[in-house]
Design a protein around this motif. Structure first.
Motif, PDB file in Angstrom:
ATOM      1  N   ARG A  42      39.617  41.852  43.143  1.00 10.19           N
ATOM      2  CA  ARG A  42      38.098  41.640  43.371  1.00 10.19           C
ATOM      3  C   ARG A  42      37.494  43.090  42.484  1.00 10.19           C
ATOM      4  O   ARG A  42      36.684  42.895  41.697  1.00 10.19           O
ATOM      5  CB  ARG A  42      37.676  41.755  44.707  1.00 10.19           C
ATOM      6  CG  ARG A  42      36.106  41.644  44.780  1.00 10.19           C
ATOM      7  CD  ARG A  42      35.591  40.091  44.598  1.00 10.19           C
ATOM      8  NE  ARG A  42      34.260  40.032  44.651  1.00 10.19           N
ATOM      9  CZ  ARG A  42      33.526  39.261  43.965  1.00 10.19           C
ATOM     10  NH1 ARG A  42      34.296  38.345  43.055  1.00 10.19           N
ATOM     11  NH2 ARG A  42      32.268  39.028  43.966  1.00 10.19           N
ATOM     12  N   GLU A  46      35.184  43.087  39.011  1.00  6.46           N
ATOM     13  CA  GLU A  46      33.760  43.839  39.093  1.00  6.46           C
ATOM     14  C   GLU A  46      33.825  44.570  37.731  1.00  6.46           C
ATOM     15  O   GLU A  46      32.762  44.650  37.069  1.00  6.46           O
ATOM     16  CB  GLU A  46      33.326  44.266  40.222  1.00  6.46           C
ATOM     17  CG  GLU A  46      33.160  43.322  41.526  1.00  6.46           C
ATOM     18  CD  GLU A  46      32.829  43.769  42.755  1.00  6.46           C
ATOM     19  OE1 GLU A  46      33.057  45.223  42.896  1.00  6.46           O
ATOM     20  OE2 GLU A  46      32.779  43.201  43.812  1.00  6.46           O
ATOM     21  N   GLN A  49      33.512  42.544  34.588  1.00  2.00           N
ATOM     22  CA  GLN A  49      32.465  42.255  34.336  1.00  2.00           C
ATOM     23  C   GLN A  49      31.249  43.275  33.792  1.00  2.00           C
ATOM     24  O   GLN A  49      30.376  43.025  32.936  1.00  2.00           O
ATOM     25  CB  GLN A  49      31.671  41.551  35.864  1.00  2.00           C
ATOM     26  CG  GLN A  49      32.283  40.115  36.184  1.00  2.00           C
ATOM     27  CD  GLN A  49      32.162  39.136  35.125  1.00  2.00           C
ATOM     28  OE1 GLN A  49      31.176  39.123  34.453  1.00  2.00           O
ATOM     29  NE2 GLN A  49      33.162  38.450  34.717  1.00  2.00           N
TER      30      GLN A  49
END
Length: 130
Positions: A42, A46, A49
């Motif tokens: 995760r 992130e 992104q």
């Protein structure tokens, strides 16, 4: 009978890969977590992104700062102009008529007849079963 024809035609379209089918449903039913789908944790996802967003913002800022100062090379400008002229010719009525002359109507006719015959045979088989 109309329902039968509609069903057969939609199945033909699905077989060609043009219609939505179970393949799309399977893809949508994958992992709900985009990070897992990318094979990342995760936190990694992130960070990835954030980098993409920053790169996009930098690109947009550079484009805005450059404004109209960007000049195309003369060869590239000529190529673009020629492509635009070709597109305009293709969009014109005369261009469409020339495209019609270049089409292989016999091949299109044979393909349409083969498809129609196949649908007709399938309909006859299903009607015989009913």
């Amino acid at each position: 009978m109309a329902f039968l024809m509609k069903t057969m035609i939609s199945n033909q379209v699905k077989n060609l890969g043009l219609g939505g089918g179970s393949e799309e449903k399977k893809e949508e039913g994958g992992a709900s977590d985009p990070a897992a789908a990318q094979g990342m944790s995760r936190e990694e996802y992130e960070e990835y992104q954030k980098q993409i967003i920053e790169e996009n913002e930098m690109d947009e800022n550079q484009i805005q700062m450059a404004g109209d100062d960007v000049d195309l090379p003369e060869d590239l400008r000529k190529m673009v102009d020629e492509d635009q002229e070709e597109e305009e010719d293709k969009d014109s009525i005369l261009g469409q008529l020339q495209n019609l002359q270049n089409m292989d109507l016999d091949a299109i006719k044979e393909k349409a007849q083969a498809t129609f015959s196949e649908i007709k045979q399938t309909a006859e088989q299903k009607c015989a079963v009913m």
